[in-house]
Design an enzyme around this catalytic site. Sequence first.
Site, PDB file in Angstrom:
ATOM      1  N   CYS A 454       0.831  -1.211   0.000  1.00 55.69           N
ATOM      2  CA  CYS A 454       0.000   0.000   0.000  1.00 55.69           C
ATOM      3  C   CYS A 454       0.862   1.256   0.000  1.00 55.69           C
ATOM      4  O   CYS A 454       0.449   2.299  -0.502  1.00 55.69           O
ATOM      5  CB  CYS A 454      -0.951  -0.004   1.188  1.00 55.69           C
ATOM      6  SG  CYS A 454      -0.129  -0.267   2.776  1.00 55.69           S
ATOM      7  N   HIS A 827      -1.122   0.922   7.602  1.00 54.93           N
ATOM      8  CA  HIS A 827      -1.637   0.932   6.232  1.00 54.93           C
ATOM      9  C   HIS A 827      -1.541   2.351   5.680  1.00 54.93           C
ATOM     10  O   HIS A 827      -1.635   3.325   6.422  1.00 54.93           O
ATOM     11  CB  HIS A 827      -3.099   0.464   6.252  1.00 54.93           C
ATOM     12  CG  HIS A 827      -3.744   0.449   4.902  1.00 54.93           C
ATOM     13  ND1 HIS A 827      -3.283  -0.343   3.867  1.00 54.93           N
ATOM     14  CD2 HIS A 827      -4.806   1.138   4.403  1.00 54.93           C
ATOM     15  CE1 HIS A 827      -4.045  -0.140   2.794  1.00 54.93           C
ATOM     16  NE2 HIS A 827      -4.965   0.747   3.101  1.00 54.93           N
TER      17      HIS A 827
END
Length: 996
Positions: A454, A827
Site C-alpha cells: 500500500c 496501512h
Amino acid sequence: MDKILEAVVMSSYPNNVKQGLVRRVIEASKQPMDSEQCWSMLELSTKLYLTGDTKYKREIGKEVLEVYGHYHPEEFEEFFNVRFLLSLLQEGYGPLGKRSHYVLDYIQLGLQFVLESPSANSIFSLLRIEVLRKVCERPSPKQCAKISKLLTQHPQCIPTGKHQLLFCQQLIRCIGQFQCVSEGEEEIMEFLEQVNKVSGLLQRIWRTQTSAILPSLKELFTIISSTEEQEAPSNALASVVQFVPLELMDGVIRNLTNDDSITDVQMMMAIGRMIDWVSWPLGKNIDKWIIALLKGLAAVKKFSILIEVTLSKIEKVFSKLLYPIVREGALSVLQYMLLSFQHSHEAFHLLLPHIPRLVASLKKEDSNSATSSLEQLAELIHCMFFRFSGFPDLYEPVLEAVKALPIPNEDRIKHLLGQNAWTSQKNELACFYPRLASKSETGKIGLINLGNTCYMNSIIQSLFMASDFRHSVLNLTEGNSQPLMTKLQWLFAFLEHSQRPAISPESFLSASWPPWFTPGAQQDCSEYLKYLLDRLHEEEKTGKRIYQKLKESSLTSQAVEHHYLNKTLIEKMFGGKMMTKIRCLKCLNVSSREEAFTDLSLAFPPSDRNVHGSTPVLPVEEIGPQFIEPPENAGQLMGSPWIQRKAPMASDQAAPSVSVETLGFQEQGEAANPVHGNGVEMDAAKDPLSTFTEQASAPKDSRSVPDLINYFLSPERLTAENKYHCEKCASLQDAEKVAELTEGPHYLILTLLRFSFDPRTMKRKKILDNVSIPVVLKLPILVAPEETEEVCQHGKDGAVPGSGFMTVVYDLCSVVVHSGISSESGHYYCYSRECTDTVPHGQPRDGVPKPASDKQLDFEIQWYLFNDTRVSFSSFESVSNITSFFPKDTAYVLFYRQRPERQSCLLHEALAEAGRLHGEPSPHKDLMEAISKDNILFLQEQEKEARNRAAYISALPKSPLWWRDLDRDKDDDSSSGGCSPAAGGGGSGSFHGLVF
C-alpha cells in the site's frame, strides 16, 4: 525320535499314511524325555515350520512346536531364548537367498508358551526394538500385517515412549507405500485385509496413547502433501484416517489451514490425494474429513486451491458413484464440491456428458442404494440448473435422463445453495476468475495490493494525479533509454486508459524495489518516494549524458538545448533549491551553500516551544480554499535575513513572532484582512463557507503545516558542542544557521517527520499530533534583485520591492495518510485531486462553458480517496478531519502544486514546455496496442459473464432475502472458463479400477 519324524515327513508315502505315523510320534512326544531329545525335536519342528516347501510340512512343524511348548515348557523356554530370536529377526532362517517368510509367524506361535517365564521381559524388550527396526525397513503389506498381528496379540511388544511415536509414524510411512500388485479379486481382498490389520494396530495404540494421534496425522499430511515423491502415496492411507476421533477434526483442520509453513502447492497436493481416497472401500468418515478440509480452506480464503482441485478431481469423484461400496462417501463429497463451486458453471459442465450414463446404470441396478443415490443426484442437478441456467442445448440430455425423478421445491434449492457457498463476501474471488465488474464510479482505476505494498500504491496514485508530471511521462518517446521511466509510463497509461477496475503494479514494483526493503513487509512510503525519484533522476541523467556526447560530436548542440538537457524531468517537476547560510556571531562573516531538494522533511518543534512563535525570514501563509488575490499591503518583509533573528537567550523575553497569516474568504476585489494569532476577523454569518476557513486554520494548541515550515526556516543557534568552525576566525565560534528557499519546485513535496527513534524502547515511535493542512500555501522564495524588479515590472504582486523575497502560492493536490502507530506496520492510503492551471473566465472547462462571473473555488475541484483497489469520491473536509475521527490516521506526505501565475520568470521559462503538455496525451503505438488488447480481453470476459448472468438473474425469484443470501453484489458471480464441457472418462468397470 526326530530322525523318525523327519524320515516320515520326507517319505513318499501317501499323506494319510504319513498322518498316522506322525500322530504316533506326537503322542510319544507328550511323554517325559531328556533335554537333548527335546532340543532335537524343537530344531526339527522349527526347520519344518520355517523352511517347509509344502503347507503339510509347516502344519506338522507347528503341531510339534505346540506339543513341546505345552508338555516340555522348561526345555522350550531354554530353546526359545533371546539370542535365538535376535538371530532369527536379524539374519533370518534358511539358505542365503531363500530366507523364510514365516519368522514373525514362528515368533508369534512361540511367544504364547513363554509369557510367564523369567525371560519374558527380555524377549519383549528385544521385540520392541526389532519391530521398530523392521518397520523402518518398509516391509511389504504382508509382513506389516504379520507385525500388526503379533503386536495386537501381544501388546507388551509394542514400542513405548518416544519409540512408540516413531513406530506409529514409520508404520504410516509403510502404509503410504503399500501397493496391490495383482488385479484378481481374491488378491485384492487379501490386500484390503492386510491394510485393515495394520491400521487396526494404529487404532489400538491411539486408544491407549491419544498423544500419539496428532504427530501421526502430521506424518500422514507430510506424506500426502509431498511434491517430491515419484509415485503417489497409496490410497491405503485412507484406512488410517477412519480411526481418528471426529472430535479432533475441528482442531486438526484449523491448524492445517492456518499453518503458514504449508505452501499452496503442498496443500493442493494433499487435498487432491485425499479426494482420491473416496475410491477406498470399507473406510469410514473419509468423506467427512475431505469435506472438513475443503470447508477449512474456504474459511481461510484459499480459493485458488479449491478451484484447481475441484476442476481436476470432480469427474473422478463422480465416477465412483457407479460402485455401491464407495457410493455414499463419494456422493457426499460430490455434493459439497458442486454446491460450493457457485462462482462458475465450469465444474458442473464437466459432468454433463457423464450424467445420463450414470443415471441409466443406477436405474438398472435397482437397489436401495441406487434409488437413494438417484434421488440425491437429481436434487443436486436441479440445484445446478437453477444456479446456472441459460444452457438449454447442454442441459437437454441431462433433463431427459432425470425427468422421472422427484424435483425439489425452490425453498429446498435456495437452502442448499445458500448453505454451501464458499463465501458470501463481496469480490472474494476477484483474483481467480473474471468478474462482472467495471471501473469505480469515479472513473479512476485502483491498484492491487501485492502484499503490504500500500505504501507504493499510495505514492503511485499521488504521482499519477500530479497531472503535469503524468503528461510528461506519457509524452516520453519510445527508446528513451530509461527502463524504469518506461515502466512508469506503461503503468500510468494503463491507469489512464484501462477498462479494468484495478490493475497489478507487479512489474513496476519489481523494477523500483529498493534493495534493502524486506519482501512482504510494510515499508516507509516517504523512503520509497525518495528512492524512486532519485532512480528516475539518475537514469535520465545517464541517458542525457550519452545524448549530449552524441550531439557535441555532431557539432549541432546549442546553448539553450544544452541548458535544457541539464535538467531532468524530476528536477523540472519536483526539484527546488535551498540556500543554507551560516553567520559567525563574532566576525559576522557569512558562508552559504546552495543545494537541490525534491522534498522537504519537516520536523515537529519541541513540545515546550510555542508552535506559532518561530521567526522565519518570511512567514509562511495558509489561505482558505479558494483562488485569492494577495493583498497589496502584504506585510513589511525583512530585507536582511539577520534583522530581528537572534534567538532568545534564557534571560531574554521571547523574541517577537510574526504570526502565520490565515486569509478567509472574500468576494473578488475585496481586500483580505490579515489575521494575527488564531482569530479570524470576519463575520461568519456573512459567509456560509466560513466552516471551510476554520478547517484551513490551525486551531488553538495544535500545529499546522505552516508552523512546521516556519520552524524549518527559522534560525538555529549553533553553540556549545554544536559550535561552528569559522574559517575567518580560524576557530570554533557561536553561529546562527538559516535555510532559505531560492527556487520553488513545481510540485512541492512535504514529509511530516512523524517517526522518531525512542532510545528507551530502541524502536521508532510515531508522533500522532494532529496537523492542520491548508488547502493553499504561500511560500517565501529568495530571489535576486533583478528578478524581483522584472517580476514587479510584469505586474506580479507576489514580490515585495526591496525585500529580496517573493511569495509563491501552492495548491494542495495529494495527502498520503498513514494509519497505525509504527512505520513498520499499519496501512497507507491517499487523498488526491487534479490541480491544473486556473481556467480563464468565459472559456469552456471540460467542454462546459462557464460565465465570466463564476468564481473558481478550490473546494470545487473533486477529491478522490485511493485505497489500493478501492477508489471513491471524497472531499477536503474528509482530508482535514481524518485525524479527528481516527487518531491513528495521520497525514504523512503532502503534495502541493505551484500556481503558474505566481512563478518567477526563470521558473516559468523552465516549465514552459511542461505547460504546453496539458491535455491528455496519447500513448505511443506499442503501448496503446497493449492497452487495447487488454481492454478487449477484459470486455470479452465481461460480455461472456454478462450473458451467463443475465440468464441466471431471469430465473431468480423476487425475494430480497434470497437475493441477499445468494448474491450480495452484482460483482460477486462470474465465470472462470468457457461453456464447453471437457470430455472425461467415467468410472472404471473393474473392481481393481475402483480401489486403485
